[in-house]
Design a protein around this motif. Sequence first.
Motif, PDB file in Angstrom:
ATOM      1  N   UNK B  15       0.837  -1.203   0.000  1.00  0.00           N
ATOM      2  CA  UNK B  15       0.000   0.000   0.000  1.00  0.00           C
ATOM      3  C   UNK B  15       0.870   1.251   0.000  1.00  0.00           C
ATOM      4  N   UNK B  16       1.989   1.173   0.678  1.00  0.00           N
ATOM      5  CA  UNK B  16       2.888   2.321   0.774  1.00  0.00           C
ATOM      6  C   UNK B  16       3.410   2.672  -0.626  1.00  0.00           C
ATOM      7  N   UNK B  17       3.800   1.657  -1.362  1.00  0.00           N
ATOM      8  CA  UNK B  17       4.318   1.959  -2.701  1.00  0.00           C
ATOM      9  C   UNK B  17       3.182   2.395  -3.628  1.00  0.00           C
ATOM     10  N   UNK B  18       1.971   1.854  -3.415  1.00  0.00           N
ATOM     11  CA  UNK B  18       0.810   2.310  -4.198  1.00  0.00           C
ATOM     12  C   UNK B  18       0.596   3.806  -3.989  1.00  0.00           C
ATOM     13  N   UNK B  19       0.665   4.229  -2.743  1.00  0.00           N
ATOM     14  CA  UNK B  19       0.417   5.642  -2.431  1.00  0.00           C
ATOM     15  C   UNK B  19       1.497   6.529  -3.046  1.00  0.00           C
ATOM     16  N   UNK B  20       2.731   6.120  -2.923  1.00  0.00           N
ATOM     17  CA  UNK B  20       3.829   6.926  -3.471  1.00  0.00           C
ATOM     18  C   UNK B  20       3.720   7.039  -4.992  1.00  0.00           C
ATOM     19  N   UNK B  21       3.421   5.916  -5.635  1.00  0.00           N
ATOM     20  CA  UNK B  21       3.301   5.938  -7.103  1.00  0.00           C
ATOM     21  C   UNK B  21       2.129   6.812  -7.535  1.00  0.00           C
ATOM     22  N   UNK B  22       1.028   6.700  -6.794  1.00  0.00           N
ATOM     23  CA  UNK B  22      -0.140   7.518  -7.111  1.00  0.00           C
ATOM     24  C   UNK B  22       0.172   9.000  -7.002  1.00  0.00           C
ATOM     25  N   UNK B  23       0.830   9.365  -5.905  1.00  0.00           N
ATOM     26  CA  UNK B  23       1.117  10.785  -5.696  1.00  0.00           C
ATOM     27  C   UNK B  23       1.964  11.342  -6.830  1.00  0.00           C
ATOM     28  N   UNK B  24       2.915  10.548  -7.266  1.00  0.00           N
ATOM     29  CA  UNK B  24       3.793  10.993  -8.341  1.00  0.00           C
ATOM     30  C   UNK B  24       3.030  11.140  -9.665  1.00  0.00           C
ATOM     31  N   UNK B  25       2.230  10.111  -9.977  1.00  0.00           N
ATOM     32  CA  UNK B  25       1.523  10.141 -11.262  1.00  0.00           C
ATOM     33  C   UNK B  25       0.468  11.259 -11.273  1.00  0.00           C
ATOM     34  N   UNK B  26      -0.141  11.516 -10.118  1.00  0.00           N
ATOM     35  CA  UNK B  26      -1.176  12.555 -10.063  1.00  0.00           C
ATOM     36  C   UNK B  26      -0.594  13.954 -10.213  1.00  0.00           C
ATOM     37  N   UNK B  27       0.597  14.144  -9.707  1.00  0.00           N
ATOM     38  CA  UNK B  27       1.246  15.447  -9.873  1.00  0.00           C
ATOM     39  C   UNK B  27       1.393  15.758 -11.364  1.00  0.00           C
ATOM     40  N   UNK B  28       1.793  14.752 -12.133  1.00  0.00           N
ATOM     41  CA  UNK B  28       1.934  14.953 -13.578  1.00  0.00           C
ATOM     42  C   UNK B  28       0.583  15.045 -14.287  1.00  0.00           C
TER      43      UNK B  28
END
Lengths: 268, 90
Positions: B15-28
């Motif tokens: 879940x931690x990596x899901x959240x980090x990946x999401x945050x990055x992709x959403x910024x873009x």
Amino acid sequence: MTAKIVTITSGKGGVGKTTATANLGAALASHGLRVVCIDADIGLRNLDVVMGLENRIVYDFVDVVEGRCKLRQAMIRDKRIENLFLIPAAQTRDKSAVSPQDMVRLGEELRPEFDWVLIDSPAGIERGFRNAIAPADLVLIVTNPEVSAVRDADRIIGLIEAEQKGPGRLILNRVKPEMVRRGDMLGTEDILDVLAIELIGIVPEDERVTVATNQGVPIALDTGSKAGQAFQNIARRLLGEEVPFESIESRDGFFGRISRLMRAGGEG
Amino acid sequence: MSFFEKVGLGRSRSAKSAKERLQLVLVHDRAGISPGKLEALKDDLIDVISRHLDVDTENVEITLTRDRDQQRLVADIPLVPARLRRRAAR
């Protein structure tokens, strides 16, 4: 009566829009309110089977828009709840058969007759979605705790704000508490943190939803089920009641407590 | 390490990596610019600024950040220190 028009949308398909619409409709109607659910997914009709009304369809929503029948003729009364209605989508047409203006006109025609108008939006961000949100007073966004669904929810939230229909509220659907507890599923806090949107309900994964859908019965009427209870709670929040959010993913379960004890012991 | 991690439960924490990946992709997603385009923007920025200043091109960092509702393009553009510049000119 002046209905409030609520559109249920998601961006990504398959996250539970139709299930949410059918169940919120049933839950609101179980309070004795007059409710109509509209299937705005033209060409991919589904709300009828989820509500168990597929055998009663004569006219559909496009028939109303194109003047082949009166609005009243396209409304199907629910089998169980007499103050709940469905307006089905056309199955043989596509989304271009209806315009956002048609939807606004339909909404205004329904407003004096009902307390609640729920619109089940199609997936995607194109015409069908724009049609579905055009008459909305409030938009509910459904997502699952998965990266793809949350990403699409974010996109939809942006579009809803751009159309001046925001801020929407979030339904977090199909949460598996056990997976959240062990850190293998995004939890409510994670998702709210990422999306920056207000929550209106958390619906746990529940096998009884599949059983209920198989039978065309709303799970919201089975208040013994966790998902049914969750939909009832969302309906109460829509009605303005302060209902505390279920702590379905708290670490205070038996397993969580044991785990923490063990950890404390291990470190000591 | 907890008992459950030792026995293999709760080990992955995906879940931690899901959240980090999401945050990055959403910024873009929110800024409407892909990571590749951001890289191209960085090169353009270096070109323009280099016409006026000596840019330490190796250490330029262009990032998108976000607070609750504000998005920000943050450029950290270090310059080549003056003493190195003089040395290079000699």
